[in-house]
Design a protein around this motif. Structure first.
Motif, PDB file in Angstrom:
ATOM      1  N   HIS A  53       0.723  -1.214   0.109  1.00  0.00           N
ATOM      2  CA  HIS A  53      -0.035   0.019   0.114  1.00  0.00           C
ATOM      3  C   HIS A  53       0.848   1.171  -0.021  1.00  0.00           C
ATOM      4  O   HIS A  53       0.379   2.463  -0.534  1.00  0.00           O
ATOM      5  N   TYR A  54       2.116   1.120   0.598  1.00  0.00           N
ATOM      6  CA  TYR A  54       3.157   2.209   0.343  1.00  0.00           C
ATOM      7  C   TYR A  54       3.447   2.613  -1.102  1.00  0.00           C
ATOM      8  O   TYR A  54       3.601   3.624  -1.530  1.00  0.00           O
ATOM      9  N   VAL A  84       3.169   5.312  -6.385  1.00  0.00           N
ATOM     10  CA  VAL A  84       2.821   5.466  -7.719  1.00  0.00           C
ATOM     11  C   VAL A  84       1.715   6.508  -8.144  1.00  0.00           C
ATOM     12  O   VAL A  84       2.015   7.130  -9.097  1.00  0.00           O
ATOM     13  N   SER A  85       0.810   6.466  -7.367  1.00  0.00           N
ATOM     14  CA  SER A  85      -0.153   7.181  -7.620  1.00  0.00           C
ATOM     15  C   SER A  85       0.402   8.887  -7.301  1.00  0.00           C
ATOM     16  O   SER A  85      -0.227   9.801  -8.133  1.00  0.00           O
ATOM     17  N   HIS A  86       1.286   9.036  -6.474  1.00  0.00           N
ATOM     18  CA  HIS A  86       1.811  10.393  -6.339  1.00  0.00           C
ATOM     19  C   HIS A  86       2.568  10.836  -7.507  1.00  0.00           C
ATOM     20  O   HIS A  86       2.634  12.068  -7.933  1.00  0.00           O
ATOM     21  N   LEU A  87       3.246   9.584  -8.135  1.00  0.00           N
ATOM     22  CA  LEU A  87       4.009   9.937  -9.383  1.00  0.00           C
ATOM     23  C   LEU A  87       3.114  10.418 -10.515  1.00  0.00           C
ATOM     24  O   LEU A  87       3.752  11.408 -11.131  1.00  0.00           O
ATOM     25  N   PHE A  88       2.182   9.697 -10.641  1.00  0.00           N
ATOM     26  CA  PHE A  88       1.309  10.160 -11.758  1.00  0.00           C
ATOM     27  C   PHE A  88       0.764  11.367 -11.647  1.00  0.00           C
ATOM     28  O   PHE A  88       0.733  12.386 -12.508  1.00  0.00           O
ATOM     29  N   GLY A  89       0.438  11.913 -10.545  1.00  0.00           N
ATOM     30  CA  GLY A  89      -0.021  13.245  -9.844  1.00  0.00           C
ATOM     31  C   GLY A  89       0.961  14.322 -10.386  1.00  0.00           C
ATOM     32  O   GLY A  89       0.602  15.400 -10.846  1.00  0.00           O
ATOM     33  N   ALA A 125      10.305  10.889   2.714  1.00  0.00           N
ATOM     34  CA  ALA A 125      11.552  10.932   1.708  1.00  0.00           C
ATOM     35  C   ALA A 125      11.031  10.099   0.378  1.00  0.00           C
ATOM     36  O   ALA A 125      11.384  10.542  -0.876  1.00  0.00           O
ATOM     37  N   ALA A 126      10.565   9.003   0.529  1.00  0.00           N
ATOM     38  CA  ALA A 126      10.172   8.122  -0.400  1.00  0.00           C
ATOM     39  C   ALA A 126       8.961   8.787  -1.214  1.00  0.00           C
ATOM     40  O   ALA A 126       9.058   8.513  -2.360  1.00  0.00           O
ATOM     41  N   LEU A 127       8.268   9.340  -0.559  1.00  0.00           N
ATOM     42  CA  LEU A 127       6.855   9.823  -1.377  1.00  0.00           C
ATOM     43  C   LEU A 127       7.424  11.119  -2.115  1.00  0.00           C
ATOM     44  O   LEU A 127       7.056  11.256  -3.319  1.00  0.00           O
ATOM     45  N   THR A 128       8.209  11.820  -1.507  1.00  0.00           N
ATOM     46  CA  THR A 128       8.732  13.354  -2.352  1.00  0.00           C
ATOM     47  C   THR A 128       9.646  12.849  -3.315  1.00  0.00           C
ATOM     48  O   THR A 128       9.947  13.573  -4.038  1.00  0.00           O
ATOM     49  N   ILE A 166      -5.158   9.017 -16.102  1.00  0.00           N
ATOM     50  CA  ILE A 166      -4.864   7.685 -16.010  1.00  0.00           C
ATOM     51  C   ILE A 166      -4.824   7.540 -14.575  1.00  0.00           C
ATOM     52  O   ILE A 166      -5.020   6.660 -13.767  1.00  0.00           O
ATOM     53  N   GLY A 167      -4.048   8.710 -13.739  1.00  0.00           N
ATOM     54  CA  GLY A 167      -3.989   8.656 -12.375  1.00  0.00           C
ATOM     55  C   GLY A 167      -5.126   8.666 -11.610  1.00  0.00           C
ATOM     56  O   GLY A 167      -5.402   7.805 -10.510  1.00  0.00           O
ATOM     57  N   CYS A 168      -6.493   9.065 -12.226  1.00  0.00           N
ATOM     58  CA  CYS A 168      -7.751   8.970 -11.530  1.00  0.00           C
ATOM     59  C   CYS A 168      -7.991   7.429 -11.492  1.00  0.00           C
ATOM     60  O   CYS A 168      -8.457   6.840 -10.266  1.00  0.00           O
ATOM     61  N   CYS A 169      -7.622   6.414 -12.302  1.00  0.00           N
ATOM     62  CA  CYS A 169      -8.016   4.995 -12.386  1.00  0.00           C
ATOM     63  C   CYS A 169      -7.257   4.480 -11.265  1.00  0.00           C
ATOM     64  O   CYS A 169      -7.471   3.617 -10.590  1.00  0.00           O
ATOM     65  N   PHE A 170      -6.201   4.989 -11.146  1.00  0.00           N
ATOM     66  CA  PHE A 170      -5.162   4.284 -10.015  1.00  0.00           C
ATOM     67  C   PHE A 170      -5.359   4.717  -8.825  1.00  0.00           C
ATOM     68  O   PHE A 170      -5.524   3.922  -7.864  1.00  0.00           O
ATOM     69  N   VAL A 171      -5.739   6.010  -8.611  1.00  0.00           N
ATOM     70  CA  VAL A 171      -6.335   6.530  -7.230  1.00  0.00           C
ATOM     71  C   VAL A 171      -7.620   5.720  -6.783  1.00  0.00           C
ATOM     72  O   VAL A 171      -7.840   5.269  -5.515  1.00  0.00           O
ATOM     73  N   ALA A 172      -8.517   5.408  -7.445  1.00  0.00           N
ATOM     74  CA  ALA A 172      -9.671   4.942  -7.284  1.00  0.00           C
ATOM     75  C   ALA A 172      -9.577   3.336  -7.034  1.00  0.00           C
ATOM     76  O   ALA A 172     -10.226   2.743  -6.082  1.00  0.00           O
ATOM     77  N   PHE A 173      -8.747   2.737  -7.789  1.00  0.00           N
ATOM     78  CA  PHE A 173      -8.609   1.115  -7.581  1.00  0.00           C
ATOM     79  C   PHE A 173      -7.479   0.484  -6.955  1.00  0.00           C
ATOM     80  O   PHE A 173      -7.541  -0.661  -6.567  1.00  0.00           O
TER      81      PHE A 173
END
Length: 543
Positions: free
Chosen positions: A331-332, A337-342, A491-494, A530-537
């Motif tokens: 989950h981390y 990955v979703s943060h990367l798309f954003g 740090a991993a997130l940023t 594309i990020g929308c789909c990743f965030v949702a699912f």
């Protein structure tokens, strides 16, 4: 690892007092907190005053003010010094590559920093100084070189080098500093204050960006400062540096940190443990200091005084740190990955937006002679683009407040999805209909995305940490299980910001040189959707 902060001035009670508190039915909240710490090694910091949280958020105000100035002027500055098109992508590649490699290392190092000033603030101060140096170089590089070199060809070459160096240093430090600031907030605040603090961060990020873009929209050449100093860029640097220094000082004085103290000087090296994502453990808090314990303990924690612990720490390398990042729970990783798309979507639009306004909306040219109508038209488009980015920043501040109202109804999943969806639709419409007024109205949707990126992912990180701490509390495990380090998780997130810049630097620069600035907003729209789909699912939500 969870490194905990001691929020009380007195040391925790000895075990005998804890036992008495356990038997005393009338024990108060303070005894309950001490008992919780004795069971889990985690002591929840006390509630922070709103004023302290606002002071803490001033770093984001100053950082975003300077970021807004860079977003408004970096492309025109690089083009005006004559940067070749084939080097344009290189500017955006060097800084994120450095940040992507070094940020996890620094995040882990800050988790174990033993400076008497605290674990995060020394890093924040150092990165703030690098930001000022970088800003001085890219805004004043041309003037500096002209003062020392008389030959025109050499002037042009060195002006490009110094300006590029300034952009790299500024981007590296400005992206890097966000991780320590978030970890600092998580260290010194309770779970409720973390949420409040993140909303204040987003609020002041928007306000700082708004003032920064307003600074770029003003014609400083016609002011008293403009006549006093050599160029408009020097005026902008003076104002930006003054704002940032004041905000940085206020931030560093906001909430005291508790220093981390090791029982042995040799244990200041980074720690390596047998399980992939456990970094160290805390035995107890003594005299206002955090104390390290033996990593190899399987029953009771033991002080890190033997040679086996020291040898384990010496084996900590970049390779093992990368293994730690790759071994993060799923989950981390999905959140990263979703943060990367954003950030890919957001940066592909923001980095080229003023250039898009100048070339596509206003039909000007940055390569024309500086006395030509085409160049002045381009400059007018850049100024209007600054007003659009100002609208984005004001909308970001407003939406950060609106998030508090929406959160009980939509949850974090709804907020995350709405941010990506609105941004994707807005940038797509701008690319299809590049009209001045239509574009300025839709700039407000950029602010929704900005506020989302600065709050929701870090709220999810806080939720994950709280869930792990609650699990340890329920299982009553005394030092056998430990949460993840806040510093390295932030740090991993940023790091995803740097990775997004690397990807854009490799691909988007080539697309812009071939197809023009219009491709940036279309690309932003596609990636956001594309990020929308990743965030949702794919992203996991605790509540």
């Amino acid at each position: 690892m969870t490194l905990t902060e001691q929020s009380f001035q007195e040391p925790p009670p000895p075990p005998s007092e804890v036992a008495k508190a356990d038997m005393d039915v009338s024990g108060g909240k303070e005894k309950a907190a001490h008992l919780s710490m004795a069971r889990t090694g985690v002591l929840v910091p006390k509630q922070r005053a709103t004023g302290r949280l606002i002071m803490h958020s001033m770093a984001m105000f100053g950082r975003e003010f300077c970021y807004a100035v860079e977003a408004a002027f970096v492309t025109p500055v690089l083009l005006s010094v004559g940067l070749p098109k084939n080097l344009y992508s290189l500017v955006w590649l060097i800084s994120p590559i450095l940040g992507f490699v070094l940020q996890p290392v620094a995040g882990s190092a800050s988790d174990h920093c033993t400076c008497s000033w605290g674990r995060r603030r020394p890093y924040i101060l150092g990165l703030g100084i690098i930001m000022l140096v970088g800003m001085a170089l890219y805004l004043n590089g041309d003037e500096m070189i002209s003062a020392f070199i008389g030959e025109r060809d050499k002037q042009r070459t060195w002006a490009i080098v110094i300006t590029m160096l300034g952009v790299v240093l500024f981007d590296f430090a400005a992206d890097f500093i966000d991780g320590p600031i978030k970890a600092y907030l998580f260290d010194v605040c309770s779970h409720e204050d973390k949420e409040k603090g993140l909303h204040y961060h987003a609020l002041f990020t928007g306000l700082g960006g708004a003032l920064g873009y307003l600074t770029g929209a003003v014609d400083w050449g016609e002011t008293v400062l403009g006549y006093t100093l050599t160029s408009e860029f020097q005026v902008i640097f003076l104002l930006s540096a003054l704002v940032f220094v004041i905000c940085l000082v206020v931030h560093l004085r906001s909430i005291p940190e508790v220093p981390l103290r090791y029982d042995n000087e040799e244990t200041k090296l980074l720690l390596e443990v047998s399980e992939p994502y456990k970094y160290s453990s805390i035995e107890e808090i003594k005299n206002g200091y955090l104390s390290c314990t033996d990593l190899n303990a399987t029953s009771k924690p033991k002080k890190c005084t033997d040679t086996s612990c020291t040898e384990a720490q010496r084996r900590m390398t970049l390779k093992s740190l990368l293994k730690t990042l790759l071994s993060m729970p799923s989950h981390y990783r999905y959140l990263c990955v979703s943060h990367l798309f954003g950030w890919m979507a957001f940066l592909s639009n923001m980095l080229f937006f003023t250039d898009f306004m100048g070339q596509i909306v206003y039909q000007g040219s940055p390569y024309a002679s500086h006395n030509s109508t085409l160049y002045h038209t381009y400059r007018r488009g850049v100024e209007v683009g600054c007003w659009g980015l100002c609208i984005n920043a004001v909308a970001s501040s407003a939406y950060s407040y609106l998030q508090k109202v929406l959160l009980p109804y939509t949850g974090l999943k709804g907020l995350y999805f709405i941010g990506y969806l609105l941004f994707g639709l807005g940038t797509g419409l701008i690319g299809l209909f590049p009209n001045v007024y239509f574009t300025l109205v839709l700039c407000s949707l950029f602010g929704v995305m900005s506020s989302t990126l600065y709050t929701v992912p870090f709220q999810l990180i806080a939720e994950y940490h709280k869930e792990e701490e609650d699990l340890n509390l329920q299982q009553k495990e005394q030092g056998m299980e430990h949460g993840r380090g806040k510093g390295i998780d932030c740090a991993a997130l940023t790091c995803m910001v740097q990775l997004a810049q690397i990807i854009l630097g490799v691909g988007l620069g080539l697309l812009v040189s071939v197809a023009g600035s219009a491709v940036t907003v279309i690309s932003a729209s596609m990636v956001a959707l594309i990020g929308c789909c990743f965030v949702a699912f794919c992203v996991r939500y605790v509540r």
